[in-house]
Design a protein around this motif. Structure first.
Motif, short mmCIF file in Angstrom:
data_model
loop_
_atom_site.label_atom_id
_atom_site.label_comp_id
_atom_site.label_asym_id
_atom_site.label_seq_id
_atom_site.Cartn_x
_atom_site.Cartn_y
_atom_site.Cartn_z
N ILE A 155 32.48 34.41 55.66
CA ILE A 155 33.05 35.72 55.27
C ILE A 155 31.32 36.63 55.76
O ILE A 155 30.67 36.24 55.17
CB ILE A 155 33.30 36.18 54.10
CG1 ILE A 155 34.63 35.24 53.67
CG2 ILE A 155 33.80 37.59 53.88
CD1 ILE A 155 34.90 35.37 52.30
N SER A 156 31.84 37.63 56.79
CA SER A 156 30.71 38.35 57.06
C SER A 156 30.80 39.65 56.51
O SER A 156 31.52 40.50 56.86
CB SER A 156 30.42 38.37 58.49
OG SER A 156 29.32 39.07 59.09
N ILE A 157 29.92 40.04 55.55
CA ILE A 157 29.93 41.40 54.84
C ILE A 157 28.90 42.36 55.15
O ILE A 157 27.73 42.38 54.73
CB ILE A 157 30.21 41.24 53.33
CG1 ILE A 157 31.32 40.30 53.01
CG2 ILE A 157 30.18 42.64 52.72
CD1 ILE A 157 31.38 39.91 51.67
N SER A 158 29.00 43.17 56.45
CA SER A 158 28.11 44.22 56.51
C SER A 158 28.36 45.44 56.00
O SER A 158 28.35 46.61 56.67
CB SER A 158 28.20 44.52 58.11
OG SER A 158 27.81 43.22 59.14
N SER A 159 28.26 45.43 54.65
CA SER A 159 27.87 46.74 53.90
C SER A 159 27.31 46.19 52.62
O SER A 159 27.31 44.91 52.29
CB SER A 159 29.52 46.97 53.39
OG SER A 159 30.30 45.87 52.55
N SER A 160 26.94 47.12 51.87
CA SER A 160 25.90 47.31 50.76
C SER A 160 26.03 48.41 49.71
O SER A 160 26.35 49.41 50.18
CB SER A 160 24.80 46.99 51.28
OG SER A 160 23.63 47.07 50.31
N GLY A 161 26.08 48.09 48.50
CA GLY A 161 26.12 49.18 47.66
C GLY A 161 26.53 48.71 46.23
O GLY A 161 26.29 47.68 45.81
N ALA A 162 27.30 49.56 45.68
CA ALA A 162 27.68 49.53 44.30
C ALA A 162 28.84 48.31 44.24
O ALA A 162 29.26 47.82 45.24
CB ALA A 162 28.41 50.49 43.59
N THR A 163 29.37 48.06 43.02
CA THR A 163 30.45 46.95 42.99
C THR A 163 31.27 47.26 41.91
O THR A 163 31.42 48.22 41.12
CB THR A 163 29.60 45.79 42.82
OG1 THR A 163 30.80 44.59 42.64
CG2 THR A 163 28.98 45.43 41.26
N SER A 164 32.26 46.40 41.65
CA SER A 164 33.15 46.39 40.46
C SER A 164 33.35 44.84 39.93
O SER A 164 33.11 43.85 40.77
CB SER A 164 34.49 46.85 41.09
OG SER A 164 35.07 46.08 41.82
N ALA A 165 34.16 44.70 38.73
CA ALA A 165 34.37 43.54 38.13
C ALA A 165 35.26 42.83 39.20
O ALA A 165 34.97 41.56 39.20
CB ALA A 165 35.00 43.75 37.01
N ARG A 166 36.05 43.29 39.82
CA ARG A 166 36.88 42.85 40.84
C ARG A 166 36.41 42.05 41.91
O ARG A 166 36.54 40.92 42.43
CB ARG A 166 37.97 43.48 41.29
CG ARG A 166 39.09 42.77 42.06
CD ARG A 166 40.25 43.63 42.78
NE ARG A 166 41.10 43.05 43.56
CZ ARG A 166 42.02 43.60 44.00
NH1 ARG A 166 42.35 44.77 44.05
NH2 ARG A 166 42.95 42.70 45.01
N LEU A 167 35.45 42.92 42.30
CA LEU A 167 34.55 42.38 43.70
C LEU A 167 33.73 40.99 43.19
O LEU A 167 33.70 40.40 43.96
CB LEU A 167 33.69 43.43 44.09
CG LEU A 167 32.74 43.24 45.29
CD1 LEU A 167 33.61 42.56 46.52
CD2 LEU A 167 31.90 44.45 45.82
N VAL A 168 33.06 41.31 41.80
CA VAL A 168 32.21 40.12 41.52
C VAL A 168 33.03 38.87 41.52
O VAL A 168 32.47 37.75 42.04
CB VAL A 168 31.40 40.49 40.35
CG1 VAL A 168 30.77 39.13 39.63
CG2 VAL A 168 30.59 41.70 40.28
N GLN A 169 34.36 39.19 40.73
CA GLN A 169 35.18 37.91 40.70
C GLN A 169 35.41 37.34 41.97
O GLN A 169 35.59 36.14 42.01
CB GLN A 169 36.20 38.53 39.96
CG GLN A 169 37.33 37.11 39.57
CD GLN A 169 38.54 37.55 38.83
OE1 GLN A 169 38.60 38.92 38.39
NE2 GLN A 169 39.16 36.78 38.19
N ALA A 170 35.68 38.29 42.95
CA ALA A 170 36.27 37.91 44.44
C ALA A 170 35.19 36.97 44.95
O ALA A 170 35.25 36.00 45.68
CB ALA A 170 36.64 39.13 45.36
N ILE A 171 33.84 37.71 45.04
CA ILE A 171 32.88 36.73 45.72
C ILE A 171 32.57 35.47 45.24
O ILE A 171 32.31 34.61 45.63
CB ILE A 171 31.54 37.81 45.50
CG1 ILE A 171 31.64 38.98 46.27
CG2 ILE A 171 30.33 37.09 45.98
CD1 ILE A 171 31.85 38.85 48.00
N LYS A 172 32.46 35.55 43.76
CA LYS A 172 32.20 34.17 42.99
C LYS A 172 33.42 33.16 43.14
O LYS A 172 33.14 31.81 43.53
CB LYS A 172 32.14 34.35 41.39
CG LYS A 172 30.99 35.12 41.11
CD LYS A 172 30.86 35.32 39.60
CE LYS A 172 29.71 35.95 39.13
NZ LYS A 172 28.33 35.05 39.07
N ALA A 173 34.50 33.77 43.42
CA ALA A 173 35.63 32.84 43.88
C ALA A 173 35.67 32.21 45.24
O ALA A 173 35.87 31.15 45.46
CB ALA A 173 37.15 33.56 43.83
#
Length: 372
Positions: A155-173
């Motif tokens: 997964i190539s993520i060319s973005s950066s910034g704030a986050t959310s609980a759902r995003l943290v969970q998605a990345i860890k998954a």
């Protein structure tokens, strides 16, 4: 503290250059010549080893236009921002199409058109950012969830910034599912520190260098940086069959994602952490010896990452074969490539401790982000 609410994120590309350019860059006969990063990284030699077949790279971004240089490499994806759905194969901004091209463009015959790092890999396009380069953290989370459930290898993520609980969970998954996740550290002046998801442990955080192999002034610095790649005046595909020039860690991120695709293609049974290990262990050391906040462990060396004898994590030994400098990185005026490789040879001969040491931060730095 991580917010539990959806937060704004911004693509890690300089907005001034993330638009189609006029003139020579729009000429398919010239675009390959303008792609200086291909020569810098010795992509032609890497392609003698592999061109990335069998690998799917998800690109959550502004979408990917059906550019001729991506024909056959663009899968049906999705649009997580629209209730009407969509397959991700449209782009009103150019950013997502540029990132896809850096990863998997195959160009045309006779060396015409744009060429990606892994031109036989497939792109899974996911619209998760609006045409103004901005999106919500939960939209990116939905994109990562989609990529993971659709078995993306990278997964190539060319973005950066704030986050959310759902995003943290998605990345860890995604990481738990053995997906290689690559993200840009972010750009100055919009950012002053490494943003999310690059700041997440086990995500490969990518910084940028210029044509001379020096730290790009636009690139954010920080202890989370893992590797660096070209980020200045990077030419790639754009919407409407055109080409674009971009400056920012977005480009560097897509290039490293392409490198990860090559490694996964050459070593299909290699776990995601070992893919990251190969990138960091074979990177060409720049700046102060060892890991630093500008270059991470160094500038990626595609050929060494594909061919060097790199022991598995936790099994470093004196028999490690030192990578040979294969890229045109020694155009830097500080001769750091030659110095770094010479140091590597000496320290390996002294007992093989260098590879162990270089993948750990100095004593005063925080613990390593990529698990060793």
């Amino acid at each position: 503290m991580i917010s539990t609410l959806a937060a704004s994120i911004i693509l890690a590309h300089s907005t001034a250059s993330a638009v189609p350019t006029a003139g020579a860059a729009n000429d398919a006969g010239r675009i390959r010549q303008d792609q200086w990063h291909l020569r810098f990284l010795n992509v032609a030699k890497a392609h003698l080893v592999t061109r990335g077949p069998g690998i799917v790279v998800a690109v959550p971004d502004t979408g990917v236009d059906a550019h001729p240089d991506l024909a056959g490499n663009l899968l049906r994806g999705t649009d997580v921002m629209s209730d009407a759905g969509g397959d991700g194969r449209r782009d009103a901004n150019s950013h997502g199409t540029a990132m896809a091209g850096l990863i998997a463009a195959h160009g045309a015959t006779d060396n015409l058109g744009a060429l990606g790092i892994a031109p036989e890999a497939k792109i899974l396009p996911i619209i998760s950012s609006a045409a103004d380069n901005r999106g919500e953290a939960d939209d990116l989370a939905a994109a990562v969830e989609y990529a993971t459930s659709h078995h993306a290898d990278v997964i190539s993520i060319s973005s950066s910034g704030a986050t959310s609980a759902r995003l943290v969970q998605a990345i860890k998954a995604a990481l738990a599912a053995d997906v290689v996740v690559v993200a840009g550290v972010g750009n100055r002046p919009e950012a002053i520190s490494v943003g999310y998801p690059a700041s997440e442990e086990d995500v490969i955080a990518v910084a940028g260098v210029d044509r001379a192999g020096r730290h790009a002034s636009i690139s954010v610095t920080g202890p989370e940086a893992d590797v660096a790649a070209p980020a200045v005046d990077i030419y790639s595909t754009s919407y409407g069959g055109k080409y674009a020039k971009g400056t920012g860690t977005s480009s560097a991120t897509a290039i490293v994602a392409g490198a990860a695709a090559l490694i996964r293609s050459k070593y299909p049974d290699l776990p995601a952490q070992e893919v990251a290990h190969r990138l960091t262990a074979t990177a060409i050391d720049k700046g102060p010896p060892g890991r630093d906040d500008e270059y991470g462990y160094g500038v990626i060396d595609l050929v060494a990452a594909l061919t060097a004898d790199v022991p598995p994590l936790g099994f470093e030994s004196p028999s490690v074969t030192a990578p040979t400098s294969t890229a045109a990185h020694d155009n830097s005026d500080d001769n750091s490539t030659a110095r770094g490789l010479a140091t590597l040879g000496v320290l390996l001969a002294a007992g093989g401790g260098y590879l162990v040491w270089r993948r750990r931060r100095r004593a005063e730095d925080p613990p390593p982000r990529i698990s060793r």
